[in-house]
Design a protein around this motif. Structure first.
Motif, short mmCIF file in Angstrom:
data_model
loop_
_atom_site.label_atom_id
_atom_site.label_comp_id
_atom_site.label_asym_id
_atom_site.label_seq_id
_atom_site.Cartn_x
_atom_site.Cartn_y
_atom_site.Cartn_z
N UNK A 16 7.50 0.79 -2.76
CA UNK A 16 8.87 1.22 -2.49
C UNK A 16 9.01 2.73 -2.68
N UNK A 17 8.42 3.25 -3.73
CA UNK A 17 8.53 4.68 -4.01
C UNK A 17 7.90 5.51 -2.90
N UNK A 52 2.05 6.22 10.24
CA UNK A 52 3.01 6.28 11.34
C UNK A 52 4.00 7.39 11.02
N UNK A 53 4.81 7.83 11.98
CA UNK A 53 5.82 8.84 11.66
C UNK A 53 6.64 8.40 10.45
N UNK A 54 6.77 9.28 9.46
CA UNK A 54 7.31 8.87 8.17
C UNK A 54 8.76 8.42 8.24
N UNK A 55 9.51 8.98 9.17
CA UNK A 55 10.89 8.56 9.32
C UNK A 55 11.04 7.18 9.92
N UNK A 56 9.95 6.64 10.47
CA UNK A 56 9.97 5.31 11.09
C UNK A 56 9.38 4.24 10.19
N UNK A 57 8.99 4.62 8.98
CA UNK A 57 8.42 3.65 8.05
C UNK A 57 9.51 2.68 7.60
N UNK A 58 9.26 1.40 7.80
CA UNK A 58 10.25 0.35 7.51
C UNK A 58 9.97 -0.27 6.15
N UNK A 59 10.89 -1.13 5.73
CA UNK A 59 10.75 -1.77 4.43
C UNK A 59 9.53 -2.66 4.34
N UNK A 236 15.77 8.22 -10.94
CA UNK A 236 14.47 8.88 -10.95
C UNK A 236 13.46 7.78 -11.23
N UNK A 237 12.67 7.39 -10.22
CA UNK A 237 11.99 6.11 -10.23
C UNK A 237 10.59 6.13 -10.80
N UNK A 238 10.14 7.26 -11.32
CA UNK A 238 8.74 7.35 -11.71
C UNK A 238 8.35 6.31 -12.75
N UNK A 239 9.21 6.05 -13.73
CA UNK A 239 8.88 5.10 -14.78
C UNK A 239 8.73 3.69 -14.20
N UNK A 240 9.56 3.34 -13.23
CA UNK A 240 9.47 2.01 -12.63
C UNK A 240 8.19 1.84 -11.85
#
Length: 242
Positions: A16-17, A52-59, A236-240
């Motif tokens: 996810x990050x 792939x183009x980073x803006x097109x990366x899906x979930x 700030x998601x680093x710990x997760x």
């Protein structure tokens, strides 16, 4: 460096990050059809975003776990060799971003990199090195050259071919990529106005004092850049992700 005995499996939070970072870079116009980002998983492996183009990366687009040493897995982009070489040389690095920022590209086409002239440029003092070769990175030898040019710094600019930024976390690396482009904006505008004298360059001492992480500097930039993403929690998601 010896890789871990077995390849780790990236956790859902780590996937996810990486997706968040990729889409944030795209929304900020720091990448377009080309670019990639990664985060270290352990001493011998890292997770790189989908090819792939980073803006097109899906979930549902998962990144690939890559060894710090060895051949790239099938389907992984050739320039990910740069990530390998940086992780090999710098155990403190937790993430790498390969980007294509507009003003960084413009300056680099003239063999110029942004000088530390303002607060955000201070993080790159005493200056950003230039990999003075316009060729795409398609070999280990070339990737070694880029990593060696970068040295212990936060960034290296590739002539007419974007930039590479590295830091301890993916959130910080994304923020520094934005800072690098802002430093290039300042450099380009000052040069266009005939105001880019050396007197305006921060001393290394002043830059070191300014390049702080206090006051949630990187956290706030990360939150700004991921705002509006469907996966964003605003945290700030680093710990997760660790």
């Amino acid at each position: 460096m010896t890789q871990s005995a077995s390849k780790p499996v990236a956790r859902a939070a780590q996937q996810q990050l990486v997706r968040l970072a990729a889409r944030a870079l795209a929304r900020a116009n720091l990448v377009h059809a080309y670019g990639h980002c990664s985060m270290r998983l352990d001493e011998g492996h890292f997770l790189v975003c989908a090819a792939k183009p980073m803006g097109l990366i899906r979930d549902d687009d998962e990144g690939t776990v890559v060894g710090v040493e060895g051949e790239l897995p099938e389907g992984v982009l050739g320039e990910v060799r740069i990530h390998q070489q940086i992780y090999q040389r710098r155990p403190e690095v937790g993430a790498v971003v390969r980007s294509m920022p507009r003003d960084v590209m413009t300056l680099s086409a003239a063999g110029i990199t942004p000088a530390p002239r303002h607060g955000m440029g201070a993080y790159f003092s005493p200056g950003v090195p230039l990999w003075d070769d316009v060729q795409l990175i398609r070999s280990e030898q070339q990737a070694c050259g880029v990593a060696e040019a970068m040295g212990a710094g936060a960034a290296v600019v590739m002539r007419g071919n974007g930039a590479v930024v590295a830091a301890e976390s993916l959130e910080k690396t994304v923020a520094l990529t934005w800072y690098l482009e802002d430093a290039a904006r300042i450099e380009l505008q000052l040069r266009s106005a005939g105001l880019a004298s050396n007197d305006g360059i921060l001393s290394h001492q002043a830059a070191q004092q300014r390049a702080t992480s206090a006051g949630r500097i990187f956290e706030r930039m990360w939150e700004y850049l991921i705002a509006g993403d469907i996966q964003s929690t605003g945290a700030f998601m680093n710990e997760k992700a660790q």
